[in-house]
Design an enzyme around this catalytic site. Sequence first.
Site, mmCIF file in Angstrom:
data_model
loop_
_atom_site.group_PDB
_atom_site.id
_atom_site.type_symbol
_atom_site.label_atom_id
_atom_site.label_comp_id
_atom_site.label_asym_id
_atom_site.label_seq_id
_atom_site.Cartn_x
_atom_site.Cartn_y
_atom_site.Cartn_z
ATOM 1 N N GLY A 1 -24.399 -39.007 37.345
ATOM 2 C CA GLY A 1 -25.630 -39.465 36.674
ATOM 3 C C GLY A 1 -25.592 -39.149 35.188
ATOM 4 O O GLY A 1 -26.564 -38.647 34.627
ATOM 5 N N SER B 1 -25.296 -41.352 32.782
ATOM 6 C CA SER B 1 -25.622 -42.535 31.982
ATOM 7 C C SER B 1 -26.935 -42.424 31.213
ATOM 8 O O SER B 1 -27.157 -43.148 30.243
ATOM 9 C CB SER B 1 -25.691 -43.757 32.907
ATOM 10 O OG SER B 1 -26.472 -43.466 34.056
ATOM 11 N N VAL C 1 -23.286 -41.535 44.576
ATOM 12 C CA VAL C 1 -22.811 -40.216 45.030
ATOM 13 C C VAL C 1 -23.137 -39.944 46.499
ATOM 14 O O VAL C 1 -22.594 -39.013 47.082
ATOM 15 C CB VAL C 1 -23.363 -39.066 44.154
ATOM 16 C CG1 VAL C 1 -22.806 -39.131 42.740
ATOM 17 C CG2 VAL C 1 -24.882 -39.019 44.161
ATOM 18 N N ASN D 1 -25.544 -33.739 38.666
ATOM 19 C CA ASN D 1 -26.812 -34.019 37.987
ATOM 20 C C ASN D 1 -27.537 -35.237 38.558
ATOM 21 O O ASN D 1 -28.763 -35.325 38.453
ATOM 22 C CB ASN D 1 -26.514 -34.240 36.490
ATOM 23 C CG ASN D 1 -27.647 -34.892 35.756
ATOM 24 O OD1 ASN D 1 -28.613 -34.237 35.368
ATOM 25 N ND2 ASN D 1 -27.569 -36.211 35.560
ATOM 26 N N SER E 1 -34.676 -28.056 40.222
ATOM 27 C CA SER E 1 -35.910 -28.333 39.466
ATOM 28 C C SER E 1 -36.874 -27.169 39.691
ATOM 29 O O SER E 1 -36.786 -26.478 40.719
ATOM 30 C CB SER E 1 -36.546 -29.621 39.999
ATOM 31 O OG SER E 1 -37.914 -29.689 39.648
ATOM 32 N N TYR F 1 -39.041 -34.359 47.342
ATOM 33 C CA TYR F 1 -38.262 -33.968 46.160
ATOM 34 C C TYR F 1 -38.169 -32.441 46.074
ATOM 35 O O TYR F 1 -37.091 -31.888 45.853
ATOM 36 C CB TYR F 1 -38.927 -34.541 44.902
ATOM 37 C CG TYR F 1 -38.203 -34.230 43.606
ATOM 38 C CD1 TYR F 1 -37.015 -34.880 43.272
ATOM 39 C CD2 TYR F 1 -38.709 -33.291 42.708
ATOM 40 C CE1 TYR F 1 -36.358 -34.608 42.082
ATOM 41 C CE2 TYR F 1 -38.055 -33.014 41.514
ATOM 42 C CZ TYR F 1 -36.878 -33.676 41.202
ATOM 43 O OH TYR F 1 -36.225 -33.392 40.018
ATOM 44 N N ALA G 1 -38.464 -30.277 48.490
ATOM 45 C CA ALA G 1 -37.619 -29.755 49.577
ATOM 46 C C ALA G 1 -36.139 -29.974 49.267
ATOM 47 O O ALA G 1 -35.303 -29.083 49.503
ATOM 48 C CB ALA G 1 -37.981 -30.462 50.895
ATOM 49 N N LYS H 1 -34.783 -30.231 46.272
ATOM 50 C CA LYS H 1 -34.369 -29.370 45.156
ATOM 51 C C LYS H 1 -34.312 -27.904 45.580
ATOM 52 O O LYS H 1 -33.555 -27.113 45.010
ATOM 53 C CB LYS H 1 -35.299 -29.580 43.959
ATOM 54 C CG LYS H 1 -35.142 -30.954 43.305
ATOM 55 C CD LYS H 1 -33.719 -31.172 42.791
ATOM 56 C CE LYS H 1 -33.534 -32.491 42.079
ATOM 57 N NZ LYS H 1 -32.149 -32.701 41.614
ATOM 58 N N ILE I 1 -39.020 -32.411 31.673
ATOM 59 C CA ILE I 1 -38.131 -32.838 30.590
ATOM 60 C C ILE I 1 -38.411 -34.305 30.267
ATOM 61 O O ILE I 1 -38.659 -35.122 31.152
ATOM 62 C CB ILE I 1 -36.642 -32.676 31.016
ATOM 63 C CG1 ILE I 1 -36.365 -31.248 31.552
ATOM 64 C CG2 ILE I 1 -35.708 -33.020 29.854
ATOM 65 C CD1 ILE I 1 -36.579 -30.123 30.577
HETATM 66 P P1 NAP Z 1 -33.008 -39.917 35.054
HETATM 67 O O1 NAP Z 1 -33.269 -40.094 33.606
HETATM 68 O O2 NAP Z 1 -33.835 -40.660 36.036
HETATM 69 O O3 NAP Z 1 -31.456 -40.230 35.330
HETATM 70 C C1 NAP Z 1 -30.966 -40.146 36.634
HETATM 71 C C2 NAP Z 1 -29.463 -40.283 36.601
HETATM 72 O O4 NAP Z 1 -28.980 -40.177 37.952
HETATM 73 C C3 NAP Z 1 -29.015 -41.628 36.078
HETATM 74 O O5 NAP Z 1 -27.828 -41.459 35.350
HETATM 75 C C4 NAP Z 1 -28.753 -42.431 37.363
HETATM 76 O O6 NAP Z 1 -27.762 -43.448 37.193
HETATM 77 C C5 NAP Z 1 -28.184 -41.337 38.250
HETATM 78 N N1 NAP Z 1 -28.267 -41.646 39.680
HETATM 79 C C6 NAP Z 1 -29.372 -41.840 40.449
HETATM 80 N N2 NAP Z 1 -29.019 -42.078 41.712
HETATM 81 C C7 NAP Z 1 -27.663 -42.023 41.761
HETATM 82 C C8 NAP Z 1 -26.706 -42.179 42.788
HETATM 83 N N3 NAP Z 1 -27.060 -42.445 44.045
HETATM 84 N N4 NAP Z 1 -25.397 -42.069 42.468
HETATM 85 C C9 NAP Z 1 -25.001 -41.811 41.193
HETATM 86 N N5 NAP Z 1 -25.876 -41.649 40.170
HETATM 87 C C10 NAP Z 1 -27.176 -41.758 40.462
HETATM 88 O O7 NAP Z 1 -33.106 -38.391 35.488
HETATM 89 P P2 NAP Z 1 -33.114 -37.046 34.609
HETATM 90 O O8 NAP Z 1 -34.503 -36.752 34.257
HETATM 91 O O9 NAP Z 1 -32.073 -37.109 33.557
HETATM 92 O O10 NAP Z 1 -32.698 -36.008 35.754
HETATM 93 C C11 NAP Z 1 -31.364 -35.568 35.954
HETATM 94 C C12 NAP Z 1 -31.367 -34.486 37.014
HETATM 95 O O11 NAP Z 1 -32.225 -33.409 36.610
HETATM 96 C C13 NAP Z 1 -31.894 -34.955 38.366
HETATM 97 O O12 NAP Z 1 -31.166 -34.322 39.399
HETATM 98 C C14 NAP Z 1 -33.329 -34.476 38.359
HETATM 99 O O13 NAP Z 1 -33.845 -34.300 39.653
HETATM 100 C C15 NAP Z 1 -33.208 -33.173 37.593
HETATM 101 N N6 NAP Z 1 -34.458 -32.749 36.955
HETATM 102 C C16 NAP Z 1 -35.115 -33.539 36.049
HETATM 103 C C17 NAP Z 1 -36.297 -33.077 35.480
HETATM 104 C C18 NAP Z 1 -37.083 -33.879 34.479
HETATM 105 O O14 NAP Z 1 -38.205 -33.459 34.166
HETATM 106 N N7 NAP Z 1 -36.573 -34.978 33.965
HETATM 107 C C19 NAP Z 1 -36.796 -31.835 35.833
HETATM 108 C C20 NAP Z 1 -36.116 -31.073 36.757
HETATM 109 C C21 NAP Z 1 -34.945 -31.531 37.313
HETATM 110 P P3 NAP Z 1 -28.151 -44.947 36.674
HETATM 111 O O15 NAP Z 1 -28.539 -44.771 35.216
HETATM 112 O O16 NAP Z 1 -26.902 -45.707 36.846
HETATM 113 O O17 NAP Z 1 -29.307 -45.411 37.503
#
Ligand code: NAP
Length: 244
Positions: free
Chosen positions: A9, A11, A61, A87, A139, A152, A154, A156, A185
């Site tokens: 992830g 991208s 993944v 990630n 998270s 979500y 559960a 995490k 974030i």
């Molecule tokens: P995001 O902006 O929604 O990006 C999600 C990323 O995961 C994208 O690159 C997406 O790829 C990829 N992805 C989703 N499903 C996938 C799959 N089945 N196989 C491969 N790649 C996949 O999320 P983010 O906010 O950056 O979050 C990144 C991580 O941090 C996640 O695990 C999230 O739960 C965790 N997190 C985020 C926050 C927050 O507040 N943002 C807080 C706590 C934890 P595509 O672009 O190709 O769709």
Amino acid sequence: MAKTVLITGGSRGIGQACAIAFARQGYQVAINYIHSKEKAEALAQELSAQGHPALAVGADVSRKDQVEAMFQQVEAAFGPVDILVNNAGIAQQKLFTDLTEEDWDRMFQVDVKGMFLCCQRALRTMLHSHSGSIVNLSSIWGISGASCEVHYSAAKAAVIGLTKALAQELGPSHIRVNCVAPGVINTEMNGLLGEETLAALAEETPLGILGEPEDVAKAVLFLAGEEARFITGQVLSPNGGFVI
Ligand code: NAP
């Protein structure tokens, strides 16, 4: 020789910030995506143009065959993966009583099973070389729980359990496994929350702001590398004091 990091992830959002941070530290960076082919390829091209070897690689993944193909592609380009950043993730807001079995299964397939599959595949070479480092994205909701995000939360929480158990199992093999559990974030994942909710969340945060992807990338980079050589099985939570 430069080390290789695979960021699932990579991208968008936090994964993208990780890719840039690792590249700037001299790592060869493999950027995984599922849908955002153009974004991932543009990022890889931009990093390569700056003299940082980078590769975009598509895979869901949660699919074992696609994970295998992804690792083979990365290994052909850069050699074995030294650092794995799990990630990739999805989130969803829904009342617990409205959750479908499909919602539950997809959450665990991507956020937990994806991590299991990538860890197992990465270990094939890490165990051979007796070295390596894995950083898993959990998270704060995996620590404290969140209303309307039971599946979500559960998933995490499972990531934290996976990290701690695997760290114990892999310690004797000199492979470290740690976890980063971010607070709120500023990424597309939170786009659905709306400006009012985001402002309220910032207000609830002791530091009074939301985090940026780069805040998380710094924590991931630290745990992944030699600066953290004596740290394993830990949860580092960049969250502005939201959960203490
Ligand atoms: P995001 O902006 O929604 O990006 C999600 C990323 O995961 C994208 O690159 C997406 O790829 C990829 N992805 C989703 N499903 C996938 C799959 N089945 N196989 C491969 N790649 C996949 O999320 P983010 O906010 O950056 O979050 C990144 C991580 O941090 C996640 O695990 C999230 O739960 C965790 N997190 C985020 C926050 C927050 O507040 N943002 C807080 C706590 C934890 P595509 O672009 O190709 O769709």
